[in-house]
Design an enzyme around this catalytic site. Structure first.
Site, mmCIF file in Angstrom:
data_model
loop_
_atom_site.group_PDB
_atom_site.id
_atom_site.type_symbol
_atom_site.label_atom_id
_atom_site.label_comp_id
_atom_site.label_asym_id
_atom_site.label_seq_id
_atom_site.Cartn_x
_atom_site.Cartn_y
_atom_site.Cartn_z
ATOM 1 N N SER A 157 0.826 -1.208 0.000
ATOM 2 C CA SER A 157 0.000 0.000 0.000
ATOM 3 C C SER A 157 0.853 1.249 0.000
ATOM 4 C CB SER A 157 -0.906 0.018 1.237
ATOM 5 O OG SER A 157 -1.702 1.198 1.257
ATOM 6 N N HIS A 313 -44.570 8.464 13.185
ATOM 7 C CA HIS A 313 -43.589 7.394 13.025
ATOM 8 C C HIS A 313 -44.061 6.148 13.761
ATOM 9 C CE1 HIS A 313 -39.747 9.542 11.596
ATOM 10 N NE2 HIS A 313 -40.747 10.381 11.436
#
Length: 419
Positions: A157, A313
Site C-alpha cells: 500500500s 412514526h
C-alpha cells in the site's frame, strides 16, 4: 420481458444500477482494531484483551485480523505469536514498514500475511522518509519478493494516496502488481478524500492492476464509510475497519457502521457472512477496554438506533417496521422501542402499550389517556413506568366508572410517580 425477480420494497429505489466493477456483494473485511485501534488515544490492550477481542471478531466472521507490527515492541512481537497460535478461522496479518528488517521479524511470528506500507505523497517523501519514487519501487521489490518467497500473502500500500502524484502512484502499483502481490492498497491517511474522488481513483486503479484492491479510509471529514462503499462500488475488494472506528485521530470506518451500510445494500449477503448478533458484545468489550461509552447514536447498537418517538412514526412502525427502519433490529439481536411518555406521542403508540399490558381500554379511552400524557409531558417527560402506572390506574378505575375522574385529578407527572 418483465423481470421475474421480486424487488424488496424496503430497499432504496434510487440509483440501484449495478456496475460491472462492483464488489458490494463480494467483499472482505480486514479488521484492524488490534492494529489501527491500538493507535487510538486511549488504547492499551493487554495480551489477554487482544486474545479476547481476536476471538470475538473471529466468531463474528471477519476474514482477516490485522495486528500491530512486531517491530513496534517486544510485547507486540509476542502478541502476534500468541494470536497466530489461537488457530482462528480468520487470516492473521501484520502491518509493517516497507523495510527488510520489519518483514523478516514479521515472518518469524508465523502470520499468514504482511501488509506492507510506505508513504508516497510529496509531504511524506519530503518530511517522513525522504526517499524518491525509484527508491520506493526498488525497496518494495526487494521486500515483496522476500515475503512471496516465504509463501505468505502480501499487500502493498501507498500511504497518503490521495495527495500523491497520480502518475507516480499508478507506476508504483503497476510495478508491484507485476511482482504478484495479492493486493494493492490505497490509503486516505488524512481523511481528505470524498466518495467521488475515491470512485475515480479506484476505477482508474482497477484498469491498471489485476490483483485485489484494499482500501483504508480515515474519518477526519466524516466520509470514511461512504468512501468505503464508493470503493467497493468501483472495484475494490477489501475494506479496513475497526470496532467503533477507533484509531489514529478520528479513526477509520467503524465495523458496525460499515456493516449497516453493506446490510442496506445486500441484506442476505451480509447475514450469510457474519454473525450480526455478536456486534453489540464486541463493541462493549472494546468500549470498556479503551474507557469510552458506546455513543447514543451508534450504528445498530446505540440506545437510540431503534427508538421511535414521533406519533406518525410510531403508528407506521407498529403497522409495518419497514416504514421507518432500513435495518431489522432482530437481525442484530436488538429490539425496537416506541417511546410514548412525551408530548409528541400518538394514541396508536399508547394503544399498543395498552395491548401489551392486557388492559380493557377502548380506542376512545386510549385517546383520552394520550391527551393527558401529552399535557403532563409539557411539564416533563414521563418514564415508561409512569405511563404504565397511569394506564393501569385508569383500567382499574373503569370497573367502578371512576376512570374519567382519575384523569381529571392528575395535574403533574409527580402525582403519578408517587403512586
Amino acid at each position: 420481458m418483465a423481470s421475474s425477480l421480486k424487488r424488496d420494497p424496503s430497499r432504496s429505489t434510487i440509483g440501484t444500477a449495478t456496475s460491472y466493477l462492483s464488489n458490494v456483494s463480494n467483499f472482505k473485511i480486514i479488521e484492524s482494531t488490534l492494529r489501527e485501534g491500538e493507535q487510538f488515544a486511549n488504547a492499551f490492550f493487554t495480551t489477554e484483551k487482544k486474545i479476547e477481542i481476536a476471538k470475538e471478531l473471529d466468531a463474528f466472521g471477519v476474514e482477516y485480523l490485522e495486528l500491530t507490527s512486531p517491530a513496534a515492541s517486544t510485547q507486540s512481537y509476542n502478541d502476534c505469536k500468541a494470536i497466530v497460535g489461537l488457530g482462528l478461522k480468520a487470516k492473521i496479518l501484520t502491518h509493517v514498514r516497507c523495510h527488510m528488517d520489519d518483514a523478516k521479524l514479521a515472518v518469524e511470528t508465523g502470520v499468514d500475511g504482511l501488509d506492507v506500507v510506505i508513504g508516497t505523497s510529496s509531504f511524506l517523501r519530503e518530511f517522513s522518509h525522504g526517499k524518491d519514487m525509484q527508491y520506493i519501487i526498488d525497496t518494495a521489490t526487494e521486500v515483496i519478493e522476500y515475503i512471496k518467497g516465504e509463501g505468505l500473502e502480501v499487500r502493498f500500500s501507498s500511504e497518503d494516496s490521495f495527495r500523491s502524484d497520480i502518475v507516480d502512484l499508478l507506476n508504483l502499483y503497476r510495478a508491484v502488481d507485476k511482482l504478484g502481490v495479492n493486493r494493492v492498497g490505497i490509503a486516505d491517511t488524512v481523511g481528505c478524500a470524498s466518495p467521488d474522488q475515491v470512485a475515480e481513483l479506484v476505477r482508474t486503479l482497477r484498469g491498471v492492476v489485476s490483483c485485489d484492491i484494499e482500501c483504508h479510509f480515515h474519518n477526519d471529514t466524516g466520509c470514511a464509510i461512504a468512501n468505503a462503499y464508493a470503493a467497493l462500488q468501483n472495484g475494490a475488494t477489501h475494506v479496513d475497519t475497526s470496532v467503533l472506528g477507533i484509531g489514529e485521530r478520528n479513526g477509520i470506518p467503524p465495523l458496525g457502521g460499515f456493516i449497516a451500510r453493506m446490510y442496506a445494500a445486500d441484506k442476505e449477503y451480509v447475514k450469510g457472512k457474519y454473525d450480526l448478533t455478536r456486534l453489540r458484545n464486541i463493541e462493549n468489550i472494546v468500549a470498556d477496554s479503551v474507557g469510552v461509552a458506546v455513543p447514543f447514536n451508534n450504528y445498530i447498537t446505540g440506545y437510540c438506533a431503534f427508538t421511535h418517538k414521533a406519533g406518525i412514526h410510531a403508528k407506521a412502525i407498529l403497522n409495518n417496521p419497514s416504514t421507518y427502519e432500513i435495518l431489522r433490529p432482530e437481525d442484530f439481536g436488538m429490539t425496537r422501542y416506541v417511546a410514548i411518555g412525551h408530548r409528541l406521542t400518538g394514541w396508536n403508540a399508547v394503544k399498543n402499550r395498552v395491548d401489551q399490558l392486557g388492559l380493557p381500554l377502548t380506542d376512545s379511552d386510549c385517546k383520552r389517556v394520550t391527551n393527558k400524557i401529552k399535557n403532563l409531558a409539557d411539564i416533563r417527560p414521563l418514564s415508561l413506568d409512569d405511563v404504565d402506572k397511569l394506564l393501569r390506574k385508569y383500567g382499574t378505575a373503569m370497573e367502578t366508572d371512576e376512570h374519567h375522574a382519575i384523569l381529571e385529578a392528575i395535574d403533574t407527572p409527580d402525582q403519578i410517580t408517587k403512586w
